[in-house]
Motif scaffolding. Structure first.
Motif, mmCIF file in Angstrom:
data_model
loop_
_atom_site.group_PDB
_atom_site.id
_atom_site.type_symbol
_atom_site.label_atom_id
_atom_site.label_comp_id
_atom_site.label_asym_id
_atom_site.label_seq_id
_atom_site.Cartn_x
_atom_site.Cartn_y
_atom_site.Cartn_z
ATOM 1 N N ILE A 202 0.874 -1.177 0.000
ATOM 2 C CA ILE A 202 0.000 0.000 0.000
ATOM 3 C C ILE A 202 0.909 1.224 0.000
ATOM 4 O O ILE A 202 1.493 1.573 1.030
ATOM 5 N N THR A 203 1.079 1.847 -1.144
ATOM 6 C CA THR A 203 2.104 2.877 -1.281
ATOM 7 C C THR A 203 1.662 4.031 -2.168
ATOM 8 O O THR A 203 0.738 3.907 -2.970
ATOM 9 N N PHE A 223 5.223 -2.165 2.666
ATOM 10 C CA PHE A 223 5.967 -2.933 1.675
ATOM 11 C C PHE A 223 5.793 -4.431 1.923
ATOM 12 O O PHE A 223 5.009 -4.841 2.778
ATOM 13 N N THR A 224 6.522 -5.237 1.188
ATOM 14 C CA THR A 224 6.515 -6.683 1.430
ATOM 15 C C THR A 224 7.377 -7.009 2.648
ATOM 16 O O THR A 224 8.042 -6.151 3.222
ATOM 17 N N GLY A 250 16.483 2.881 2.819
ATOM 18 C CA GLY A 250 15.138 2.755 3.363
ATOM 19 C C GLY A 250 15.134 2.884 4.871
ATOM 20 O O GLY A 250 16.104 2.525 5.548
ATOM 21 N N VAL A 251 14.054 3.407 5.400
ATOM 22 C CA VAL A 251 13.820 3.477 6.837
ATOM 23 C C VAL A 251 12.461 2.848 7.073
ATOM 24 O O VAL A 251 11.432 3.388 6.643
ATOM 25 N N THR A 252 12.441 1.687 7.727
ATOM 26 C CA THR A 252 11.202 0.931 7.862
ATOM 27 C C THR A 252 11.013 0.388 9.271
ATOM 28 O O THR A 252 11.972 0.152 10.009
ATOM 29 N N GLY A 253 9.745 0.166 9.618
ATOM 30 C CA GLY A 253 9.380 -0.509 10.850
ATOM 31 C C GLY A 253 8.655 -1.802 10.543
ATOM 32 O O GLY A 253 8.423 -2.154 9.387
ATOM 33 N N SER A 375 15.437 -8.220 2.814
ATOM 34 C CA SER A 375 15.110 -7.023 2.043
ATOM 35 C C SER A 375 13.610 -7.054 1.759
ATOM 36 O O SER A 375 12.877 -7.875 2.297
ATOM 37 N N TYR A 376 13.132 -6.160 0.897
ATOM 38 C CA TYR A 376 11.698 -6.066 0.632
ATOM 39 C C TYR A 376 11.491 -5.430 -0.735
ATOM 40 O O TYR A 376 12.405 -4.838 -1.326
#
Length: 411
Positions: A202-203, A223-224, A250-253, A375-376
């Motif tokens: 959902i982006t 993301f995935t 990337g900065v992700t949670g 990764s994603y």
């Protein structure tokens, strides 16, 4: 007075040819069409959202323009979400020889120039009117098949999950795209989240093209691989498209659907980054990719890929070395049925163009326990066949398809 008549006649001829080219490109379903015409040169931009495969759509557009142009030089810009990707140039002598029947379509493909450099041509197209048959705000519902397969237990040969992942995708303004995907479980021998309906990708993403073949993309959303956050990517391509260098961060949670809390989003953010290099070898249609990475969970490593392109099929091997651990495997992208999906109005339902899958050799031990090499993806259609705008690849398979069609017509 005679000179005035000549100028008026040439202007009328240009206007008529302009309308013919626009009409022919619309007829085959091309979008975001622009055309600027002078007595010497016709300059056209178009976007293919109808035909599966980059070279198929380009081939259809080239023949449409050759049929519609009365003569002169022909310049074409291939767009993706209104961002210029490729430049194609055919001088007057080539156009004239084809229209007289002195050379075949395959010979046109052999001699025309294909480049990544679109800067000068886009300046010409700035003089055109607004694009016709625009792709903006058109909605696609695309059904993506999804397969998870892993050998990581002793009591079962494989753990598996089969899903259907429909996604609503919509082009917004220039370079922007919105995606909203849901994952629908079909069959699995796993438990927990894998059995639940859950959000997929959902982006909102924004692509930009700067001067001198420099591309950038910012993507924000879910993301995935249970990641949510933002990713920034940038890359540079040489004019012939064979070499490419880039970087991304990337900065992700953490993001997952749980039984107790529903959609849970963690507060701890992790940073991943990579530096990449790619080279396409035109004689063998081999693509080599090398990257140095900081993966999602903090391990550092390198990854190498070698991919062979067979038209719309892409099959490759990869290897990863990260923090003392080694992994490898293979990946492929294969076309799904349906070479052409017309858009009628602003809404379309269609299957994905490709089924892409990756198999990793290591599925146990420290590599899995510590989530190394993690990764994603930020788009549901990421693979090595879709949106592959490599000039040598496109030329090679255009020629191959033209020769095949010519041999069938002779028989």
């Amino acid at each position: 007075m005679k000179r005035i008549y000549i100028v008026a006649f040439l202007m009328l001829l240009c206007t008529t040819a302009d309308a013919q080219i626009m009409a022919k490109l619309k007829e085959i379903g091309m979008e975001n069409i622009r055309c600027v015409q002078t007595p010497e040169t016709t300059t056209v931009a178009f976007e293919n959202n109808v035909y599966r495969g980059t070279y198929t759509g380009i081939g259809k557009a080239v023949t449409a323009c050759l049929d519609g142009i009365p003569g002169g030089n022909l310049q074409m810009v291939v767009l993706e979400n209104r961002i210029p990707r490729l430049y194609i140039d055919m001088p007057d002598s080539l156009v004239h020889a084809y229209k007289k029947g002195d050379i075949s379509l395959a010979q046109v493909y052999q001699r025309m120039r294909i480049s990544v450099d679109t800067d000068n041509t886009m300046k010409v197209l700035e003089k055109s009117e607004k694009p016709e048959n625009t792709s903006a705000w058109k909605v696609d519902v695309i059904i993506y098949p999804d397969l998870f397969l892993e050998n990581n237990t002793f009591d079962e040969l494989y753990t598996y999950a089969i899903n259907l992942n429909p996604a609503v995708e919509m082009a917004l303004w220039k370079g922007a795209k919105a995606t909203a995907q849901v994952i629908l479980p079909i069959a699995t021998n796993l438990t927990g989240e894998m059995k639940r309906v859950r959000p997929g990708i959902i982006t909102i993403s924004q692509d930009v093209r700067l001067k001198h073949n420099l591309f950038g993309r910012l993507t924000v959303g879910n993301f995935t691989d249970n990641r949510i956050g933002a990713q920034l990517a940038i890359k540079y391509r040489t004019d012939n498209g064979r070499a490419e260098v880039g970087a991304q961060m990337g900065v992700t949670g953490f993001s997952a659907v749980t039984a107790d809390e529903g959609w849970y989003i963690g507060t701890k953010m992790r940073v991943n980054a990579s530096v990449t290099a790619s080279y396409y070898e035109p004689h063998t249609n081999l693509q080599f990719d090398l990257s140095a990475n900081r993966y999602v969970f903090g391990d550092y490593g390198i990854r190498g890929d070698c991919t062979r392109h067979f038209g719309e099929y892409a099959i490759g091997l990869f290897g990863i070395y990260t923090s003392g651990e080694i992994n490898g495997g293979f990946h492929f992208a294969i076309p799904l049925p349906g070479k052409k999906w017309n858009r009628k109005g602003f809404f379309r339902v269609k299957p994905a163009d490709y089924f892409a899958w990756t198999y990793s050799m290591v599925a146990h031990g420290k590599y899995i326990d510590e989530q190394m090499g993690k990764s994603y993806y930020t788009r549901p259609d990421e693979n090595r066949s879709g949106g592959f705008y490599q000039p040598d690849y496109i030329r090679y398979f255009l020629i191959k398809e033209a020769k095949k069609a010519q041999s069938k017509s002779i028989k």
